[in-house]
Design a protein around this motif. Sequence first.
Motif, PDB file in Angstrom:
ATOM      1  N   LYS A   2       0.868   7.213  -2.052  1.00 25.37           N
ATOM      2  CA  LYS A   2       0.369   7.842  -0.822  1.00 25.37           C
ATOM      3  C   LYS A   2       0.659   6.973   0.391  1.00 25.37           C
ATOM      4  CE  LYS A   2      -3.907   9.982  -2.154  1.00 25.37           C
ATOM      5  NZ  LYS A   2      -5.271   9.716  -1.911  1.00 25.37           N
ATOM      6  N   ARG A  26       0.818  -1.222   0.000  1.00 25.75           N
ATOM      7  CA  ARG A  26       0.000   0.000   0.000  1.00 25.75           C
ATOM      8  C   ARG A  26       0.847   1.266   0.000  1.00 25.75           C
ATOM      9  NH1 ARG A  26      -4.737   0.781   3.795  1.00 25.75           N
ATOM     10  NH2 ARG A  26      -3.320   0.251   5.466  1.00 25.75           N
ATOM     11  N   PRO A  66      -7.543   5.631   9.536  1.00 23.98           N
ATOM     12  CA  PRO A  66      -8.739   6.469   9.654  1.00 23.98           C
ATOM     13  C   PRO A  66      -9.201   6.661  11.096  1.00 23.98           C
ATOM     14  CG  PRO A  66      -9.342   4.297   8.870  1.00 23.98           C
ATOM     15  CD  PRO A  66      -7.836   4.306   8.991  1.00 23.98           C
ATOM     16  N   THR A 100     -17.491   4.521   5.082  1.00 17.57           N
ATOM     17  CA  THR A 100     -16.307   5.371   5.009  1.00 17.57           C
ATOM     18  C   THR A 100     -16.750   6.698   4.402  1.00 17.57           C
ATOM     19  OG1 THR A 100     -14.967   3.402   4.615  1.00 17.57           O
ATOM     20  CG2 THR A 100     -13.941   5.515   4.095  1.00 17.57           C
ATOM     21  N   PRO A 120      -0.276   5.151   3.733  1.00 17.83           N
ATOM     22  CA  PRO A 120      -1.590   4.710   4.198  1.00 17.83           C
ATOM     23  C   PRO A 120      -2.072   5.612   5.339  1.00 17.83           C
ATOM     24  CG  PRO A 120       0.130   3.211   4.940  1.00 17.83           C
ATOM     25  CD  PRO A 120       0.798   4.216   4.072  1.00 17.83           C
ATOM     26  N   ARG A 169     -14.807   9.564   4.377  1.00 16.09           N
ATOM     27  CA  ARG A 169     -13.594   9.999   3.673  1.00 16.09           C
ATOM     28  C   ARG A 169     -12.550   8.948   3.980  1.00 16.09           C
ATOM     29  NH1 ARG A 169     -13.192  15.573   6.340  1.00 16.09           N
ATOM     30  NH2 ARG A 169     -11.796  14.299   7.580  1.00 16.09           N
ATOM     31  N   GLU A 170     -11.423   8.955   3.236  1.00 11.94           N
ATOM     32  CA  GLU A 170     -10.469   7.874   3.495  1.00 11.94           C
ATOM     33  C   GLU A 170      -9.955   7.916   4.935  1.00 11.94           C
ATOM     34  OE1 GLU A 170      -6.787   7.892   1.372  1.00 11.94           O
ATOM     35  OE2 GLU A 170      -6.615  10.068   1.450  1.00 11.94           O
ATOM     36  N   ASP A 171     -10.065   9.091   5.560  1.00  9.92           N
ATOM     37  CA  ASP A 171      -9.576   9.178   6.941  1.00  9.92           C
ATOM     38  C   ASP A 171     -10.710   9.255   7.970  1.00  9.92           C
ATOM     39  OD1 ASP A 171     -10.477  11.616   6.168  1.00  9.92           O
ATOM     40  OD2 ASP A 171      -8.837  12.773   7.054  1.00  9.92           O
TER      41      ASP A 171
END
Length: 201
Positions: free
Chosen positions: A10, A5, A15, A78, A12, A80-82
């Motif tokens: 990016k 990943r 989150p 989810t 990882p 947002r990805e975070d």
Amino acid sequence: MIFGRSERGKPPVEPVTLKILVAGGFGVGKTTLVGAVSEIRPLRTEELLTEAGRPVDDVSGVEGKHTTTVAMDFGRITLREDLVLYLFGTPGQERFWFMWDELSEGALGAVVLADTRRLEDCFAAVDYFERRSIPFVVGVNCFEGAARYPEQDVRQALDLDDGVPLLLCDARDRESVKETLIGVVQHAMARAAERRQAVTT
Ligand SMILES: Nc1nc2c(ncn2[C@@H]2O[C@H](COP(=O)(O)OP(=O)(O)OP(=O)(O)O)[C@@H](O)[C@H]2O)c(=O)[nH]1
Ligand SMILES: [Mg+2]
């Protein structure tokens, strides 16, 4: 070649996970809401409504309803990805309300779903979160055939504080539910910021 990943550009992101409750009276669409947005197969604890339960389980308005939640619904979305939300749908029938204290442990906030044909069914949920100072928004689940009332009338009927957001939603529609959930997160964040300010000033 297989790339890990972190090698795809990016780093990882770990989150933030938040717990949100979905509450409200019997048959208002809580299980439907969790199922509409969950990206994992929602965990459900449905039992058949029985002939024996008929005197206490008032299905008027939701005559097509054959099952009821006896413990909880669980789903994940989810935003947002975070930012990941864990959704906990509460059982609607009063005889299962002893579950609520357990479910509300550590919750950031809640959606109280309301059906304008049976608004009184969500009074207890509104009370519950007010008493415990858990931030909540009211989501009016727009069933077809239910009359639309001006926001002010619904607020008054529920005796809502001005600060509590009232949002219209369709529990079956992913985008609509997502907006409602974003509403809860924003409201809870704003409340937390107010509290911090109150402490520091
Ligand atoms: N027309 C319409 N039907 C809906 C909507 N939301 C839910 N329903 C239906 O209403 C019924 C009740 O939905 P549920 O999601 O089981 O309600 P619940 O709040 O989880 O019910 P309990 O767990 O028994 O309290 C189901 O038959 C749904 O298909 C809506 O927005 N419009
Ligand atoms: Mg349910």
